[in-house]
Design a protein around this motif. Structure first.
Motif, short mmCIF file in Angstrom:
data_model
loop_
_atom_site.label_atom_id
_atom_site.label_comp_id
_atom_site.label_asym_id
_atom_site.label_seq_id
_atom_site.Cartn_x
_atom_site.Cartn_y
_atom_site.Cartn_z
N GLY A 143 44.33 -16.30 65.09
CA GLY A 143 43.37 -16.89 66.02
C GLY A 143 41.98 -16.28 65.91
O GLY A 143 41.04 -16.79 66.51
N LEU A 144 41.85 -15.21 65.16
CA LEU A 144 40.55 -14.56 64.97
C LEU A 144 39.84 -15.17 63.77
O LEU A 144 40.46 -15.75 62.89
N SER A 145 38.54 -14.96 63.73
CA SER A 145 37.80 -15.36 62.53
C SER A 145 38.23 -14.44 61.39
O SER A 145 38.77 -13.36 61.61
N ASP A 146 37.98 -14.87 60.17
CA ASP A 146 38.37 -14.05 59.01
C ASP A 146 37.75 -12.66 59.07
O ASP A 146 38.41 -11.67 58.80
N ARG A 147 36.49 -12.61 59.43
CA ARG A 147 35.80 -11.31 59.46
C ARG A 147 36.36 -10.42 60.57
O ARG A 147 36.59 -9.24 60.36
#
Length: 163
Positions: free
Chosen positions: A108-112
């Motif tokens: 659910g997080l951005s890749d970064r």
């Protein structure tokens, strides 16, 4: 690094590195593949790797870059299939129940944010080390860590309470 030192480095580092890259990518087989490829590349430059300088970071960075390259190729291939009206359907295997909540929350997080969180909390790197490995500033690392914690907390609490 001698051949024997490299073999010892590989034996000691391969499992933790696969685990770390798995948490960053969310795909165990992909993590295994890119870590192995990164070790193959490290073998070719073993004479230039310094055991004291943290060769794990070099292998982890190469594995991450390989994973990103594969994602890009996969996206381009999927787009080509869509353009040609082909349906691309695959079913995912059943995941291990013990890691589902964490992997789903990390997805659910951005890749970064995911990469920074894994490097800091799983790989136990300092903020400065994460900044160096990712090529972003320490302040940006702290921002991503804060946002990742804020995003992960409710997801993991829901899973813990069975919501």
């Amino acid at each position: 690094m001698t051949d024997e030192e490299f073999e010892e480095f590989y034996a000691h580092s391969v499992k933790p590195l696969v685990g770390q890259v798995y948490l960053m990518t969310g795909d165990l087989h992909e993590a295994q593949d890119v870590v192995q490829e990164a070790f193959v590349r490290a073998w070719g430059r073993r004479n230039r790797l310094d055991a004291g300088a943290g060769p794990e970071a070099w292998v982890r960075t190469v594995a991450w870059r390989l994973a990103v390259s594969r994602w890009r190729r996969g996206r381009r291939a999927a787009e080509a299939w869509r353009r040609h009206n082909q349906v691309l359907s695959t079913e995912a295997p059943e995941p291990d129940p013990g890691t589902v909540a964490l992997i789903d929350a990390l997805r659910g997080l951005s890749d970064r944010q995911r990469r920074v969180a894994v490097l800091h909390y799983v790989c136990d790197l300092s903020v400065d080390q994460v900044a160096h490995e990712t090529g972003i500033t320490a302040g940006t690392v702290k921002t991503h860590l804060s946002r990742a914690r804020a995003a992960l907390a409710p997801r993991l609490l829901e899973e813990e309470h069975g919501v």
